[in-house]
Each structure stands twice: as structure tokens, then as C-alpha cells.
Scaffold this motif. Sequence first.
Motif, short mmCIF file in Angstrom:
data_model
loop_
_atom_site.label_atom_id
_atom_site.label_comp_id
_atom_site.label_asym_id
_atom_site.label_seq_id
_atom_site.Cartn_x
_atom_site.Cartn_y
_atom_site.Cartn_z
N PHE A 1 -8.90 -1.88 3.18
CA PHE A 1 -7.47 -1.91 3.49
C PHE A 1 -7.11 -3.24 4.14
N GLU B 1 -2.67 0.55 7.49
CA GLU B 1 -2.98 1.13 6.18
C GLU B 1 -4.15 2.11 6.27
N ALA C 1 -3.85 6.06 5.35
CA ALA C 1 -4.69 6.70 4.34
C ALA C 1 -5.22 8.03 4.85
N PHE D 1 0.83 -1.20 0.00
CA PHE D 1 0.00 0.00 0.00
C PHE D 1 0.86 1.25 0.00
N LYS E 1 -4.55 10.12 -5.72
CA LYS E 1 -5.60 9.61 -6.60
C LYS E 1 -7.00 9.86 -6.05
N THR E 2 -7.11 9.94 -4.73
CA THR E 2 -8.43 9.94 -4.09
C THR E 2 -8.89 11.32 -3.60
N PRO F 1 0.39 5.07 0.60
CA PRO F 1 -0.57 6.09 1.04
C PRO F 1 -0.47 7.39 0.25
N TYR G 1 -2.22 6.84 -2.95
CA TYR G 1 -3.65 6.73 -2.67
C TYR G 1 -4.28 8.11 -2.50
#
Length: 213
Positions: free
Chosen positions: A153, A158, A162, A45, A53-54, A47, A50
Motif C-alpha cells: 500500500f 490505505e 483495507a 486506492f 476482489k480479495t 478499499p 480491493y
Amino acid sequence: MKNRRNRLTLGRGSVVALVLLTVAIAFTTTYRSEDEASASGKPKFDPVAYAAKTYEAKVVPAIKKNANDITTLHKAIAADPEAAGKRYGHQSGTGPASYAVTLTGTAGPARSGLMPVTVPGLDKSARVSVQIGPAINGSALRDAAGFITFGQFTNQVEYADAATALNTEMKAKVLKSFDAAAAEGKKVTVTGAMTPLTADTLTITPISIEAAS
């Protein structure tokens, strides 16, 4: 003397056998790089990736869409926190509910990473603050978005990473260009997320801070 020679011969034979076994293992063992090892299973993972992208693509639109006025939320939470959470918020596990929120008020002097905001019409018992860093605490952005769940997750680490990464991404997108000193005494409109531990302490993690129109 004969028995002694036999024992010595047996000892040398054992050493030779051990060497041959080690060589055989070396030739039959396949070694993989870290990249090859990770490719064979679930990717590690990331972060930072993430959040990149999020945050802007999903978290910001979700919070803007679901944001309720802070006076409405304060009244509901003060009257019945459980009912308010079910109606307006999102709850992660057994913790307090998180809310998407919007407000317009007058910015006060920033202290210890918080900018107080006086909101007209809000009960005087309530204290509203906006996190402006450098430290951004909590997981309100992650939890108030409504679509991010623990089950997405591998583990708690994780899940926590995030939330931290989303806060960091917000700092780069929102707070890097925000001047709290310049905003003092002026009307601002703030949209963001909050996870109030009590109805009267409302700390906002912003996704936008703008001059009020």
C-alpha cells in the motif's frame, strides 16, 4: 505636467502587458479532468473494490487453510507468546501476532456485538467471543491472512482502509444472514482470525459460523 502624462502612460502600458500575459498563460495551459489526472499517475486506492476482489477469493481460503484449533493456540500463547506467534501466527510490524483459528463450542447470549462461546477442553481462564457486529473492530482478517503486507500500500491510511473494507465485506457475506439469538445454546463451529492482546481474551473475527456437526 509632461512628467505626469508620462507616468500615466507607463501605468496604462503595465496594465496592458499584464492582460496580455494572462491571456497567453490561458492559451498555453492544459487543463485535465480528475479522471485524466489520475490516469497519468497511480490510480487512487479503492478499499471497497480491493475487499470485493480479495476477501472471498484469497482471505477466506488462506484462513481456512492455516486455521489451528483454539485450544492448541491458547496453550501456545499462554506458554510463550513470541514463540507462538512465530510458529502459528503472522505479525504486522511490532504489534501482536494474528492467528487463523477454528473452534467448536456452545454459543451463549450475544451482548454488545460479541457472542461468547464455551469451548470444551479450553482452560477456564480463557474467554472466547465472536464478533457479530454491527461494529467489527480490528485488523485480524487482514493480518492473519498472511499475504497482505504494509508494503503493498502507499501509506498507513490505505493499509487501515483495507482492513476495514475486509471487515465490511465479511459482514455482508457472513453476518448478514447470521441469527445470534437462534444460535444461543446451540453448538457452533467458527473459523476466523484473532489478534489476542492477552492469552486469555480470545476475540474471533469470523469467516464462517456454522451449526456443529
